[in-house]
Motif scaffolding. Sequence first.
Motif, mmCIF file in Angstrom:
data_model
loop_
_atom_site.group_PDB
_atom_site.id
_atom_site.type_symbol
_atom_site.label_atom_id
_atom_site.label_comp_id
_atom_site.label_asym_id
_atom_site.label_seq_id
_atom_site.Cartn_x
_atom_site.Cartn_y
_atom_site.Cartn_z
ATOM 1 N N VAL A 46 6.470 11.833 -14.115
ATOM 2 C CA VAL A 46 6.150 12.824 -15.134
ATOM 3 C C VAL A 46 7.457 13.421 -15.643
ATOM 4 C CG1 VAL A 46 4.919 14.969 -15.637
ATOM 5 C CG2 VAL A 46 3.965 13.339 -13.982
ATOM 6 N N ALA A 47 7.654 13.349 -16.960
ATOM 7 C CA ALA A 47 8.842 13.938 -17.585
ATOM 8 C C ALA A 47 8.539 15.364 -18.020
ATOM 9 C CB ALA A 47 9.269 13.108 -18.796
ATOM 10 N N GLY A 48 9.561 16.206 -17.945
ATOM 11 C CA GLY A 48 9.436 17.581 -18.405
ATOM 12 C C GLY A 48 10.776 18.056 -18.926
ATOM 13 N N ILE A 49 10.785 19.265 -19.475
ATOM 14 C CA ILE A 49 12.034 19.888 -19.904
ATOM 15 C C ILE A 49 12.113 21.292 -19.337
ATOM 16 C CG2 ILE A 49 12.296 18.547 -22.029
ATOM 17 C CD1 ILE A 49 11.367 21.239 -23.489
ATOM 18 N N SER A 50 13.334 21.769 -19.217
ATOM 19 C CA SER A 50 13.599 23.134 -18.786
ATOM 20 C C SER A 50 14.911 23.558 -19.437
ATOM 21 C CB SER A 50 13.683 23.213 -17.259
ATOM 22 O OG SER A 50 13.773 24.572 -16.838
ATOM 23 N N VAL A 51 15.401 24.716 -19.078
ATOM 24 C CA VAL A 51 16.697 25.186 -19.564
ATOM 25 C C VAL A 51 17.495 25.761 -18.409
ATOM 26 C CG1 VAL A 51 15.964 25.652 -21.941
ATOM 27 C CG2 VAL A 51 15.730 27.442 -20.214
ATOM 28 N N THR A 52 18.814 25.731 -18.571
ATOM 29 C CA THR A 52 19.697 26.351 -17.594
ATOM 30 C C THR A 52 19.813 27.842 -17.905
ATOM 31 O OG1 THR A 52 21.669 25.982 -18.932
ATOM 32 C CG2 THR A 52 21.049 24.219 -17.366
ATOM 33 N N GLY A 53 20.476 28.566 -17.024
ATOM 34 C CA GLY A 53 20.687 29.994 -17.235
ATOM 35 C C GLY A 53 21.458 30.289 -18.499
ATOM 36 N N ASP A 54 22.332 29.373 -18.916
ATOM 37 C CA ASP A 54 23.101 29.592 -20.151
ATOM 38 C C ASP A 54 22.498 28.859 -21.356
ATOM 39 O OD1 ASP A 54 23.796 27.107 -19.182
ATOM 40 O OD2 ASP A 54 25.959 27.416 -19.305
ATOM 41 N N PRO B 116 14.829 29.796 -17.443
ATOM 42 C CA PRO B 116 15.293 29.005 -16.293
ATOM 43 C C PRO B 116 14.250 29.038 -15.166
ATOM 44 C CG PRO B 116 17.070 30.348 -17.151
ATOM 45 C CD PRO B 116 15.811 30.786 -17.863
ATOM 46 N N GLY B 117 14.060 27.875 -14.547
ATOM 47 C CA GLY B 117 13.100 27.775 -13.453
ATOM 48 C C GLY B 117 11.686 27.421 -13.891
ATOM 49 N N LYS B 118 11.450 27.320 -15.203
ATOM 50 C CA LYS B 118 10.135 26.921 -15.724
ATOM 51 C C LYS B 118 10.249 25.536 -16.339
ATOM 52 C CE LYS B 118 8.097 30.995 -15.225
ATOM 53 N NZ LYS B 118 6.785 31.529 -15.336
ATOM 54 N N VAL B 119 9.191 24.734 -16.212
ATOM 55 C CA VAL B 119 9.169 23.364 -16.720
ATOM 56 C C VAL B 119 7.998 23.199 -17.679
ATOM 57 C CG1 VAL B 119 8.930 20.915 -16.105
ATOM 58 C CG2 VAL B 119 10.146 22.474 -14.573
#
Length: 176
Positions: free
Chosen positions: A36-44, A144-147
């Motif tokens: 399963v592919a997903g996306i998230s973001v870093t803190g910056d 950050p921390g969410k997908v």
Amino acid sequence: MRSTTSRPVFRRFSGAIAVGVALAATSGCTVPVDAVAGISVTGDGHLLGVMMVCGHHIDGATLYVDSDDVDKQVTVGSWTVGRPLATGLATWTLDSPAAGWTATRLLAPLTAKTTYTLYGWTKDDSWSANSVSFTLSDRDRLTPGKVRYEKISDNGDASEATLPIAEFKARACQNM
């Protein structure tokens, strides 16, 4: 000498063969899904690819602009992993070098009002990942921390969902 095959039997046999050939020619073959592919973001704010491999392996990922016309699909980024991703969770930054990953096509600038799709694949097309689609607005709503990923329900319906990464890891492979 007369043929021992009657015409009606021959016609039925020929018709059955023709139907079989037509079905084979029009049936699409798909690559089995086991990730399963997903996306998230870093803190910056950098975009992350997220891949949950459920049982086999994944060799890379591609981000593209989807189109009903295959000739109009545009790849905007592609990455391979040094060693196949085995069962478990992997993340990598899409816009900068990431340990163990090689950009085979550097990420192009993303634009507003465009829908992007990220999916995972194997070099031999033996396995693939459920893809995730998103816009820049979807990305901007991530923390950050969410997908964000495409959740498959018990009855097979797909819908976009956003979960904490630990919950994504626990649920992503359900209903595969």
